[in-house]
Design a protein around this motif. Structure first.
Motif, PDB file in Angstrom:
ATOM      1  N   SER A   4       0.828  -1.204   0.000  1.00 49.10           N
ATOM      2  CA  SER A   4       0.000   0.000   0.000  1.00 49.10           C
ATOM      3  C   SER A   4       0.868   1.262   0.000  1.00 49.10           C
ATOM      4  O   SER A   4       0.561   2.246  -0.691  1.00 49.10           O
ATOM      5  CB  SER A   4      -0.957  -0.049   1.195  1.00 49.10           C
ATOM      6  N   ILE A   5       1.981   1.247   0.758  1.00 52.49           N
ATOM      7  CA  ILE A   5       2.870   2.420   0.788  1.00 52.49           C
ATOM      8  C   ILE A   5       3.495   2.632  -0.599  1.00 52.49           C
ATOM      9  O   ILE A   5       3.562   3.765  -1.101  1.00 52.49           O
ATOM     10  CB  ILE A   5       3.964   2.257   1.867  1.00 52.49           C
ATOM     11  N   ALA A   6       3.915   1.513  -1.238  1.00 52.10           N
ATOM     12  CA  ALA A   6       4.527   1.613  -2.568  1.00 52.10           C
ATOM     13  C   ALA A   6       3.532   2.211  -3.564  1.00 52.10           C
ATOM     14  O   ALA A   6       3.896   3.018  -4.430  1.00 52.10           O
ATOM     15  CB  ALA A   6       5.005   0.236  -3.024  1.00 52.10           C
ATOM     16  N   GLN A   7       2.253   1.850  -3.452  1.00 50.70           N
ATOM     17  CA  GLN A   7       1.245   2.340  -4.390  1.00 50.70           C
ATOM     18  C   GLN A   7       0.770   3.748  -4.057  1.00 50.70           C
ATOM     19  O   GLN A   7       0.588   4.576  -4.929  1.00 50.70           O
ATOM     20  CB  GLN A   7      -0.010   1.434  -4.353  1.00 50.70           C
ATOM     21  N   GLU A   8       0.493   3.974  -2.756  1.00 51.27           N
ATOM     22  CA  GLU A   8      -0.258   5.186  -2.381  1.00 51.27           C
ATOM     23  C   GLU A   8       0.490   6.145  -1.482  1.00 51.27           C
ATOM     24  O   GLU A   8      -0.056   7.157  -1.068  1.00 51.27           O
ATOM     25  CB  GLU A   8      -1.567   4.781  -1.684  1.00 51.27           C
ATOM     26  N   GLY A   9       1.730   5.808  -1.112  1.00 50.54           N
ATOM     27  CA  GLY A   9       2.503   6.719  -0.254  1.00 50.54           C
ATOM     28  C   GLY A   9       2.438   6.321   1.208  1.00 50.54           C
ATOM     29  O   GLY A   9       1.720   5.393   1.578  1.00 50.54           O
ATOM     30  N   PRO A  10       3.200   7.041   2.052  1.00 48.41           N
ATOM     31  CA  PRO A  10       3.376   6.680   3.463  1.00 48.41           C
ATOM     32  C   PRO A  10       2.078   6.608   4.271  1.00 48.41           C
ATOM     33  O   PRO A  10       1.079   7.246   3.910  1.00 48.41           O
ATOM     34  CB  PRO A  10       4.272   7.794   3.998  1.00 48.41           C
ATOM     35  N   LEU A  11       2.122   5.858   5.366  1.00 49.50           N
ATOM     36  CA  LEU A  11       0.988   5.720   6.282  1.00 49.50           C
ATOM     37  C   LEU A  11       1.206   6.630   7.485  1.00 49.50           C
ATOM     38  O   LEU A  11       2.326   6.717   7.993  1.00 49.50           O
ATOM     39  CB  LEU A  11       0.954   4.302   6.868  1.00 49.50           C
ATOM     40  N   SER A  12       0.135   7.245   7.969  1.00 49.95           N
ATOM     41  CA  SER A  12       0.251   7.980   9.236  1.00 49.95           C
ATOM     42  C   SER A  12       0.343   6.954  10.368  1.00 49.95           C
ATOM     43  O   SER A  12      -0.023   5.785  10.200  1.00 49.95           O
ATOM     44  CB  SER A  12      -0.972   8.868   9.448  1.00 49.95           C
ATOM     45  N   ILE A  13       0.809   7.392  11.540  1.00 56.58           N
ATOM     46  CA  ILE A  13       0.857   6.495  12.706  1.00 56.58           C
ATOM     47  C   ILE A  13      -0.561   6.064  13.074  1.00 56.58           C
ATOM     48  O   ILE A  13      -0.816   4.920  13.453  1.00 56.58           O
ATOM     49  CB  ILE A  13       1.530   7.204  13.917  1.00 56.58           C
ATOM     50  N   GLU A  14      -1.499   7.006  12.898  1.00 56.95           N
ATOM     51  CA  GLU A  14      -2.896   6.697  13.217  1.00 56.95           C
ATOM     52  C   GLU A  14      -3.418   5.553  12.342  1.00 56.95           C
ATOM     53  O   GLU A  14      -4.032   4.603  12.823  1.00 56.95           O
ATOM     54  CB  GLU A  14      -3.728   7.968  12.993  1.00 56.95           C
ATOM     55  N   ARG A  15      -3.131   5.640  11.056  1.00 60.46           N
ATOM     56  CA  ARG A  15      -3.595   4.601  10.128  1.00 60.46           C
ATOM     57  C   ARG A  15      -2.871   3.279  10.415  1.00 60.46           C
ATOM     58  O   ARG A  15      -3.474   2.207  10.392  1.00 60.46           O
ATOM     59  CB  ARG A  15      -3.301   5.089   8.697  1.00 60.46           C
ATOM     60  N   PHE A  16      -1.570   3.373  10.696  1.00 62.80           N
ATOM     61  CA  PHE A  16      -0.771   2.187  10.992  1.00 62.80           C
ATOM     62  C   PHE A  16      -1.345   1.452  12.206  1.00 62.80           C
ATOM     63  O   PHE A  16      -1.586   0.238  12.189  1.00 62.80           O
ATOM     64  CB  PHE A  16       0.682   2.613  11.266  1.00 62.80           C
ATOM     65  N   MET A  17      -1.616   2.216  13.273  1.00 57.37           N
ATOM     66  CA  MET A  17      -2.124   1.607  14.509  1.00 57.37           C
ATOM     67  C   MET A  17      -3.518   1.030  14.283  1.00 57.37           C
ATOM     68  O   MET A  17      -3.844  -0.065  14.753  1.00 57.37           O
ATOM     69  CB  MET A  17      -2.171   2.711  15.575  1.00 57.37           C
ATOM     70  N   SER A  18      -4.312   1.776  13.537  1.00 53.63           N
ATOM     71  CA  SER A  18      -5.667   1.312  13.297  1.00 53.63           C
ATOM     72  C   SER A  18      -5.677   0.014  12.471  1.00 53.63           C
ATOM     73  O   SER A  18      -6.433  -0.910  12.769  1.00 53.63           O
ATOM     74  CB  SER A  18      -6.403   2.483  12.668  1.00 53.63           C
TER      75      SER A  18
END
Ligand code: SAH
Length: 363
Positions: free
Chosen positions: A11-25
């Motif tokens: 998902s990061i490769a396709q759409e860019g970095p994840l926020s910590i909030e999204r990562f934790m969720s």
């Protein structure tokens, strides 16, 4: 690498970095691979142990506290006892057993469990199969009908996703998780500056903001304001908002790297009780505490309850009861007494609450 990490990298490769909030969720709540979605994490063989799993006294005393609150709001003929994030259902089972001695309350009671995990929902249903009162399950508090309510959340707020901001040369930037040259997950910072934050801090400092926890507390406080009742939240946390981050991963009772074992380790943060209190006060609710778990349980009579249990116990059971009492109430840092805090939020109509000191004057 876990299946969830694989999915995150993609998902990061396709759409860019994840926020910590999204990562934790995602790590906790991804429908297929999320930590809570796939397992029962409690107990000696799990990843961690919580107060209701340590001793029946915890749930019993919380149940009796709820009955006192009901008396204080004028014994309405129907009241909802709502638990958020009920784990194995142990707290509620212990509470309802203790409440058999308070028949008026049981007759008024409807129990509502708010749980996102299908595995734990099943576990709760089997724990509560012999409940003396009607129980229903929901995925979100918004599904629970409104009315007088007593809401309990033990170790729920620490599982809600937070945002991190890093102090860079440019200003405060949201902390993100991206990929390095070897396609490994790595922490970084957004190129955009978050202009709404202007807290002074040295370069590299991190600010942790619990947006979801604050929103949930505000929603609960508004609900109480429209009717009457109280929320009781118990968690590992701190009483003054401070700089720094507290995100941690726990697996098999050991701390592990946050970016390892994604979806297979529990992720938590220490709860910012001052932020929860501000969220509740912002909609006009009353806030009691925070006080320590040790003080709270002492006020509810945990010593006397332990003595009562010991009168009917064998020698080895007595030793277990004493050990549980110490673990729940002792202020030393290896126990829960001081580390865990208890806050209560009520409708503005309630100006006193069992086990809490008098309301602090409003600033
Ligand atoms: N209260 C229990 C469990 C604490 S662990 C105890 O003290 O033993 C956190 C619990 O919250 C789990 O049951 C988890 O599945 C649930 N949970 C996590 N996020 C949630 C959310 N957003 N809404 C409701 N429940 C949630």
């Amino acid at each position: 690498m876990t299946a969830l990490e694989q999915e995150m990298r993609w998902s990061i490769a396709q759409e860019g970095p994840l926020s910590i909030e999204r990562f934790m969720s995602l790590a906790l709540g991804h429908p297929q691979y999320g930590y809570y979605m796939t397992r029962d994490p409690f107990g000696a063989r799990g990843d961690f142990i919580t107060a209701p799993e340590i001793s029946q006294m915890f749930g019993e005393l919380l149940g009796l506290w709820a009955a006192e609150v009901w008396a204080q709001i004028g014994r309405p003929p129907m009241v909802r006892l709502i638990e958020l994030g009920p784990g194995r259902g142990t707290l509620m089972a212990d509470a309802l057993r203790a409440l058999r001695s308070v028949p008026g309350f049981l007759q008024a009671l409807e129990v509502h469990m708010v749980e996102t995990s299908p595995v734990l929902t099943e576990r709760q249903k089997s724990t509560l199969a012999r409940s003396p009162v009607p129980i229903s399950w929901h995925k979100d508090i918004s599904e629970v009908p409104e009315g007088p309510a007593i809401i309990i959340a033990n170790e729920l707020f620490d599982a809600l996703p937070v945002r991190h901001y890093v102090r860079t040369q440019r200003g405060w930037c949201e902390r993100l998780i991206g990929l390095d040259a070897d396609n490994q997950l790595i922490f970084g910072a957004s190129t955009e500056v978050e202009t709404t934050i202007n807290t002074p801090a040295p370069l590299g400092e991190v600010l942790e903001i619990s947006v979801e926890a604050r929103l949930l507390m505000r929603t609960l406080a508004q609900r109480l304001q429209r009717h009457t009742g109280a929320v009781l939240a118990i968690d590992y946390g701190y009483t003054q908002t401070a700089l720094g981050e507290t995100l941690q991963a726990l697996k098999g009772h050991q701390f592990v790297d946050v970016l390892s074992s994604i979806g297979e380790a529990d992720l938590t943060t220490h709860v910012d009780f001052a932020a929860l209190a501000r969220a509740a006060k912002s909609v006009g609710a009353n806030v009691f505490g925070p006080i320590t778990q040790g003080e709270f349980l002492a006020q509810l009579g945990i010593e006397q309850r332990a003595d009562g249990l010991k009168r009917r116990a064998t020698e080895s059971q007595c030793a277990e009861i004493d050990a549980a009492l110490q673990r729940l109430t002792d202020p030393a840092p290896q126990y829960m007494g001081d580390l865990f805090k208890v806050i209560a939020v009520t409708s503005a109509s309630l100006t006193a609450l069992p086990a809490f000191p008098e309301l602090e004057p409003q600033e």
